[in-house]
Scaffold this motif. Structure first.
Motif, PDB file in Angstrom:
ATOM      1  N   VAL A  55      -6.351   3.082   1.512  1.00 43.97           N
ATOM      2  CA  VAL A  55      -6.660   4.236   2.915  1.00 43.97           C
ATOM      3  C   VAL A  55      -7.908   4.959   2.233  1.00 43.97           C
ATOM      4  O   VAL A  55      -7.461   5.893   1.185  1.00 43.97           O
ATOM      5  CB  VAL A  55      -5.650   4.615   3.508  1.00 43.97           C
ATOM      6  N   VAL A  56      -9.173   4.492   2.685  1.00 41.54           N
ATOM      7  CA  VAL A  56     -10.242   4.849   2.537  1.00 41.54           C
ATOM      8  C   VAL A  56     -10.746   5.918   3.903  1.00 41.54           C
ATOM      9  O   VAL A  56     -10.688   5.354   4.804  1.00 41.54           O
ATOM     10  CB  VAL A  56     -11.412   4.660   1.859  1.00 41.54           C
ATOM     11  N   ARG A  84      -2.594   7.966   7.412  1.00 36.30           N
ATOM     12  CA  ARG A  84      -3.773   8.848   6.458  1.00 36.30           C
ATOM     13  C   ARG A  84      -5.288   8.092   8.046  1.00 36.30           C
ATOM     14  O   ARG A  84      -4.713   6.413   7.740  1.00 36.30           O
ATOM     15  CB  ARG A  84      -4.367   8.613   4.982  1.00 36.30           C
ATOM     16  N   SER A  85      -5.658   8.383   8.519  1.00 32.67           N
ATOM     17  CA  SER A  85      -6.619   8.406   9.382  1.00 32.67           C
ATOM     18  C   SER A  85      -7.617   7.187   8.185  1.00 32.67           C
ATOM     19  O   SER A  85      -8.123   7.797   7.765  1.00 32.67           O
ATOM     20  CB  SER A  85      -7.207   9.325   9.766  1.00 32.67           C
ATOM     21  N   GLY A  86      -8.293   6.281   8.475  1.00 34.84           N
ATOM     22  CA  GLY A  86      -9.460   5.983   8.031  1.00 34.84           C
ATOM     23  C   GLY A  86      -9.112   4.484   8.174  1.00 34.84           C
ATOM     24  O   GLY A  86      -9.343   4.262   9.547  1.00 34.84           O
ATOM     25  N   ARG A  87      -9.835   3.568   7.010  1.00 36.92           N
ATOM     26  CA  ARG A  87     -10.036   2.512   7.402  1.00 36.92           C
ATOM     27  C   ARG A  87      -9.068   1.742   5.527  1.00 36.92           C
ATOM     28  O   ARG A  87      -9.309   2.106   4.821  1.00 36.92           O
ATOM     29  CB  ARG A  87     -11.261   1.653   7.109  1.00 36.92           C
ATOM     30  N   LEU A  88      -8.625   0.804   6.101  1.00 37.37           N
ATOM     31  CA  LEU A  88      -7.997  -0.069   4.353  1.00 37.37           C
ATOM     32  C   LEU A  88      -9.152  -0.528   3.612  1.00 37.37           C
ATOM     33  O   LEU A  88     -10.096  -1.410   4.507  1.00 37.37           O
ATOM     34  CB  LEU A  88      -6.789  -1.382   4.859  1.00 37.37           C
ATOM     35  N   ASN A  89      -9.331  -0.500   2.357  1.00 29.97           N
ATOM     36  CA  ASN A  89      -9.981  -1.315   1.739  1.00 29.97           C
ATOM     37  C   ASN A  89      -9.073  -1.831   0.374  1.00 29.97           C
ATOM     38  O   ASN A  89      -8.579  -0.843   0.024  1.00 29.97           O
ATOM     39  CB  ASN A  89     -11.067  -0.467   1.060  1.00 29.97           C
ATOM     40  N   GLY A  90      -8.090  -2.818   0.467  1.00 32.19           N
ATOM     41  CA  GLY A  90      -7.695  -3.455  -0.197  1.00 32.19           C
ATOM     42  C   GLY A  90      -6.449  -3.213   0.642  1.00 32.19           C
ATOM     43  O   GLY A  90      -5.927  -3.425   1.133  1.00 32.19           O
ATOM     44  N   LEU A  91      -5.536  -2.450  -0.530  1.00 28.32           N
ATOM     45  CA  LEU A  91      -3.973  -1.105   0.106  1.00 28.32           C
ATOM     46  C   LEU A  91      -4.292  -0.457   0.464  1.00 28.32           C
ATOM     47  O   LEU A  91      -2.936   0.612   0.140  1.00 28.32           O
ATOM     48  CB  LEU A  91      -2.757  -1.889  -1.203  1.00 28.32           C
ATOM     49  N   GLY A 121       0.952  -1.382   0.317  1.00 31.47           N
ATOM     50  CA  GLY A 121      -0.017   0.067   0.346  1.00 31.47           C
ATOM     51  C   GLY A 121       0.456   0.843   0.434  1.00 31.47           C
ATOM     52  O   GLY A 121       2.109   0.857   0.858  1.00 31.47           O
ATOM     53  N   GLU A 122       0.067   2.047  -0.372  1.00 33.09           N
ATOM     54  CA  GLU A 122       0.598   3.647  -0.261  1.00 33.09           C
ATOM     55  C   GLU A 122       0.756   4.424   0.969  1.00 33.09           C
ATOM     56  O   GLU A 122       1.704   5.451   1.082  1.00 33.09           O
ATOM     57  CB  GLU A 122       0.858   4.699  -1.711  1.00 33.09           C
ATOM     58  N   GLU A 123       0.591   4.180   1.656  1.00 30.47           N
ATOM     59  CA  GLU A 123      -0.160   5.027   2.559  1.00 30.47           C
ATOM     60  C   GLU A 123       0.129   3.879   3.724  1.00 30.47           C
ATOM     61  O   GLU A 123       0.064   2.820   3.833  1.00 30.47           O
ATOM     62  CB  GLU A 123      -0.863   5.740   2.689  1.00 30.47           C
ATOM     63  N   ILE A 124      -0.070   4.652   5.274  1.00 29.97           N
ATOM     64  CA  ILE A 124       0.096   3.881   6.236  1.00 29.97           C
ATOM     65  C   ILE A 124      -1.439   4.385   6.665  1.00 29.97           C
ATOM     66  O   ILE A 124      -1.631   5.831   6.706  1.00 29.97           O
ATOM     67  CB  ILE A 124       1.255   5.021   7.711  1.00 29.97           C
ATOM     68  N   CYS A 125      -2.284   3.461   7.932  1.00 26.97           N
ATOM     69  CA  CYS A 125      -3.384   3.786   7.476  1.00 26.97           C
ATOM     70  C   CYS A 125      -3.737   3.527   9.734  1.00 26.97           C
ATOM     71  O   CYS A 125      -2.850   3.235  10.082  1.00 26.97           O
ATOM     72  CB  CYS A 125      -4.349   2.372   7.766  1.00 26.97           C
ATOM     73  N   ARG A 126      -3.816   4.831   9.966  1.00 27.19           N
ATOM     74  CA  ARG A 126      -3.905   5.080  11.497  1.00 27.19           C
ATOM     75  C   ARG A 126      -6.220   4.782  11.741  1.00 27.19           C
ATOM     76  O   ARG A 126      -6.127   5.769  11.168  1.00 27.19           O
ATOM     77  CB  ARG A 126      -4.203   6.545  11.556  1.00 27.19           C
ATOM     78  N   TYR A 127      -5.390   3.567  12.030  1.00 28.29           N
ATOM     79  CA  TYR A 127      -6.970   3.435  12.567  1.00 28.29           C
ATOM     80  C   TYR A 127      -7.083   4.034  13.927  1.00 28.29           C
ATOM     81  O   TYR A 127      -6.242   3.602  15.351  1.00 28.29           O
ATOM     82  CB  TYR A 127      -6.949   1.784  12.606  1.00 28.29           C
TER      83      TYR A 127
END
Length: 194
Positions: free
Chosen positions: A191-192, A182-189, A43-49
Protein backbone atom coordinates in the motif's frame (compact mmCIF):
# COMPACT_ATOMS: atom_id res chain seq x y z
CA UNK A 1 36.97 -61.31 -14.87
CA UNK A 2 34.86 -61.91 -11.78
CA UNK A 3 34.12 -58.18 -11.47
CA UNK A 4 32.89 -58.02 -15.08
CA UNK A 5 30.71 -61.08 -14.51
CA UNK A 6 29.27 -59.56 -11.33
CA UNK A 7 28.51 -56.21 -13.05
CA UNK A 8 26.73 -58.02 -15.89
CA UNK A 9 24.82 -60.40 -13.68
CA UNK A 10 21.02 -59.89 -14.08
CA UNK A 11 20.46 -59.55 -10.34
CA UNK A 12 22.92 -56.66 -10.06
CA UNK A 13 21.63 -54.83 -13.17
CA UNK A 14 17.99 -55.20 -12.07
CA UNK A 15 18.77 -54.05 -8.52
CA UNK A 16 20.73 -51.05 -9.85
CA UNK A 17 17.90 -50.17 -12.28
CA UNK A 18 15.34 -50.42 -9.49
CA UNK A 19 17.41 -48.20 -7.20
CA UNK A 20 18.07 -45.55 -9.87
CA UNK A 21 14.40 -45.59 -10.92
CA UNK A 22 13.24 -45.11 -7.32
CA UNK A 23 15.68 -42.24 -6.73
CA UNK A 24 14.72 -40.56 -10.02
CA UNK A 25 11.00 -40.90 -9.26
CA UNK A 26 11.48 -39.41 -5.80
CA UNK A 27 13.48 -36.45 -7.16
CA UNK A 28 10.83 -35.70 -9.81
CA UNK A 29 8.01 -36.09 -7.24
CA UNK A 30 9.80 -33.77 -4.80
CA UNK A 31 10.28 -31.02 -7.41
CA UNK A 32 6.67 -31.32 -8.63
CA UNK A 33 5.26 -31.07 -5.11
CA UNK A 34 7.71 -28.74 -3.40
CA UNK A 35 9.31 -26.45 -6.00
CA UNK A 36 7.22 -26.33 -9.21
CA UNK A 37 3.83 -25.46 -7.77
CA UNK A 38 1.63 -22.42 -7.18
CA UNK A 39 2.52 -20.39 -4.09
CA UNK A 40 0.41 -17.54 -2.74
CA UNK A 41 1.96 -14.44 -1.15
CA UNK A 42 -0.27 -11.94 0.67
CA UNK A 43 0.06 -8.22 1.17
CA UNK A 44 0.89 -7.12 4.70
CA UNK A 45 -1.80 -4.43 4.93
CA UNK A 46 -5.42 -3.70 4.05
CA UNK A 47 -5.71 -0.88 1.52
CA UNK A 48 -8.41 1.73 2.13
CA UNK A 49 -9.42 3.24 -1.23
CA UNK A 50 -11.44 6.45 -1.19
CA UNK A 51 -14.56 6.18 -3.35
CA UNK A 52 -16.53 9.34 -3.90
CA UNK A 53 -16.46 12.09 -1.30
CA UNK A 54 -16.86 10.27 1.99
CA UNK A 55 -16.91 6.55 1.29
CA UNK A 56 -14.23 3.91 0.94
CA UNK A 57 -13.67 0.30 0.11
CA UNK A 58 -11.14 -1.99 1.75
CA UNK A 59 -9.01 -4.29 -0.35
CA UNK A 60 -6.46 -7.03 0.33
CA UNK A 61 -4.09 -8.33 -2.33
CA UNK A 62 -2.38 -11.63 -2.99
CA UNK A 63 -0.36 -13.04 -5.87
CA UNK A 64 0.65 -16.39 -7.28
CA UNK A 65 4.42 -16.25 -6.80
CA UNK A 66 4.84 -19.91 -7.75
CA UNK A 67 5.74 -21.54 -11.04
CA UNK A 68 2.41 -22.98 -12.21
CA UNK A 69 -1.14 -21.80 -12.77
CA UNK A 70 -3.60 -22.10 -9.93
CA UNK A 71 -7.08 -22.97 -11.21
CA UNK A 72 -10.59 -22.98 -9.74
CA UNK A 73 -9.50 -20.59 -7.00
CA UNK A 74 -11.84 -20.01 -4.07
CA UNK A 75 -11.30 -17.06 -1.71
CA UNK A 76 -12.96 -16.90 1.71
CA UNK A 77 -12.78 -13.82 3.93
CA UNK A 78 -13.12 -14.86 7.58
CA UNK A 79 -13.73 -12.37 10.37
CA UNK A 80 -13.22 -13.40 13.97
CA UNK A 81 -14.47 -11.50 17.01
CA UNK A 82 -13.48 -12.53 20.52
CA UNK A 83 -15.23 -11.68 23.79
CA UNK A 84 -18.35 -10.29 22.11
CA UNK A 85 -21.02 -9.84 24.80
CA UNK A 86 -18.56 -11.18 27.39
CA UNK A 87 -18.13 -14.58 25.72
CA UNK A 88 -14.72 -16.20 26.14
CA UNK A 89 -14.59 -17.81 22.71
CA UNK A 90 -14.11 -16.53 19.18
CA UNK A 91 -17.08 -16.04 16.85
CA UNK A 92 -16.15 -16.55 13.19
CA UNK A 93 -18.17 -15.75 10.10
CA UNK A 94 -17.42 -15.35 6.40
CA UNK A 95 -18.33 -12.49 4.08
CA UNK A 96 -18.72 -12.55 0.31
CA UNK A 97 -16.23 -10.62 -1.76
CA UNK A 98 -15.73 -9.70 -5.38
CA UNK A 99 -13.21 -12.55 -5.75
CA UNK A 100 -14.99 -15.52 -4.17
CA UNK A 101 -14.34 -17.60 -7.31
CA UNK A 102 -11.47 -16.96 -9.73
CA UNK A 103 -11.00 -19.32 -12.71
CA UNK A 104 -7.20 -19.01 -13.13
CA UNK A 105 -4.35 -17.12 -11.49
CA UNK A 106 -1.16 -17.36 -13.53
CA UNK A 107 2.33 -17.13 -12.01
CA UNK A 108 3.17 -13.50 -11.24
CA UNK A 109 -0.48 -12.40 -11.37
CA UNK A 110 -2.15 -10.51 -8.55
CA UNK A 111 -5.73 -10.77 -7.28
CA UNK A 112 -7.56 -8.07 -5.34
CA UNK A 113 -10.15 -9.01 -2.75
CA UNK A 114 -12.65 -6.37 -1.69
CA UNK A 115 -13.37 -7.31 1.91
CA UNK A 116 -15.60 -4.37 2.85
CA UNK A 117 -17.42 -1.72 0.83
CA UNK A 118 -18.98 1.25 2.63
CA UNK A 119 -21.46 1.74 -0.24
CA UNK A 120 -23.32 -1.50 0.50
CA UNK A 121 -24.00 -3.78 3.49
CA UNK A 122 -21.90 -6.94 3.79
CA UNK A 123 -23.25 -10.21 2.37
CA UNK A 124 -22.57 -13.22 4.57
CA UNK A 125 -21.62 -16.75 3.53
CA UNK A 126 -22.19 -18.11 7.03
CA UNK A 127 -24.09 -15.66 9.16
CA UNK A 128 -23.01 -14.53 12.62
CA UNK A 129 -25.38 -14.89 15.59
CA UNK A 130 -28.36 -12.49 15.56
CA UNK A 131 -27.03 -10.25 18.36
CA UNK A 132 -23.73 -9.80 16.53
CA UNK A 133 -25.49 -9.39 13.20
CA UNK A 134 -27.43 -6.38 14.56
CA UNK A 135 -24.18 -4.74 15.63
CA UNK A 136 -22.48 -5.54 12.30
CA UNK A 137 -25.36 -4.06 10.32
CA UNK A 138 -24.84 -0.75 12.14
CA UNK A 139 -21.13 -0.65 11.21
CA UNK A 140 -20.49 1.81 8.39
CA UNK A 141 -16.71 1.30 8.12
CA UNK A 142 -14.29 -1.55 8.62
CA UNK A 143 -12.85 0.37 11.54
CA UNK A 144 -16.30 0.20 13.19
CA UNK A 145 -16.14 -3.61 13.02
CA UNK A 146 -12.75 -3.57 14.72
CA UNK A 147 -14.26 -1.45 17.51
CA UNK A 148 -16.85 -4.14 18.40
CA UNK A 149 -14.36 -5.94 20.62
CA UNK A 150 -10.79 -5.73 21.85
CA UNK A 151 -9.85 -8.75 19.71
CA UNK A 152 -10.97 -8.72 16.07
CA UNK A 153 -9.09 -10.30 13.18
CA UNK A 154 -9.56 -10.75 9.45
CA UNK A 155 -7.93 -13.54 7.45
CA UNK A 156 -8.10 -14.56 3.82
CA UNK A 157 -8.17 -18.26 2.95
CA UNK A 158 -7.24 -19.11 -0.62
CA UNK A 159 -7.95 -22.59 -1.98
CA UNK A 160 -6.84 -23.58 -5.47
CA UNK A 161 -5.82 -26.51 -7.63
CA UNK A 162 -2.38 -26.94 -9.17
CA UNK A 163 -3.02 -26.89 -12.93
CA UNK A 164 -0.50 -29.69 -13.54
CA UNK A 165 -0.95 -32.17 -10.70
CA UNK A 166 -4.54 -31.37 -9.73
CA UNK A 167 -3.57 -31.15 -6.05
CA UNK A 168 -5.68 -28.71 -4.01
CA UNK A 169 -3.67 -26.24 -1.93
CA UNK A 170 -4.71 -23.98 0.96
CA UNK A 171 -3.01 -20.69 1.76
CA UNK A 172 -3.81 -18.48 4.75
CA UNK A 173 -3.07 -14.78 5.02
CA UNK A 174 -1.58 -13.14 8.06
CA UNK A 175 -4.09 -11.97 10.65
CA UNK A 176 -5.12 -8.41 9.79
CA UNK A 177 -6.01 -6.01 12.61
CA UNK A 178 -7.11 -2.38 12.73
CA UNK A 179 -3.46 -1.28 12.74
CA UNK A 180 -3.01 -2.91 9.32
CA UNK A 181 -5.46 -0.57 7.55
CA UNK A 182 -3.71 2.05 5.46
CA UNK A 183 -5.21 4.63 3.09
CA UNK A 184 -3.78 4.85 -0.41
CA UNK A 185 -3.52 2.53 -3.37
CA UNK A 186 -1.90 -0.80 -4.04
CA UNK A 187 1.39 -1.04 -5.90
CA UNK A 188 1.80 -4.79 -6.27
CA UNK A 189 1.20 -6.07 -2.75
CA UNK A 190 2.30 -2.86 -1.00
CA UNK A 191 0.00 0.00 0.00
CA UNK A 192 1.41 3.35 -1.10
CA UNK A 193 0.02 6.85 -0.64
CA UNK A 194 -2.34 7.96 -3.40
Amino acid sequence: MKEEFFLQHPFFTHALSLLLGAISSYVVWWFLNHKWLPVVRFGEEICRYSVGKEQALYVCAFENSGRRNMVDVEVITRIGIKKFNNSESWIYFSVKSNASQVPVIEPGRRALVRIFDERQPPAYIDEPPPSLRVKLDSCRTLEDIFMLSAAVEIRLHVFGYDSFSGVRHHFESPSYSQNDIRSGRLNGLVVVKA
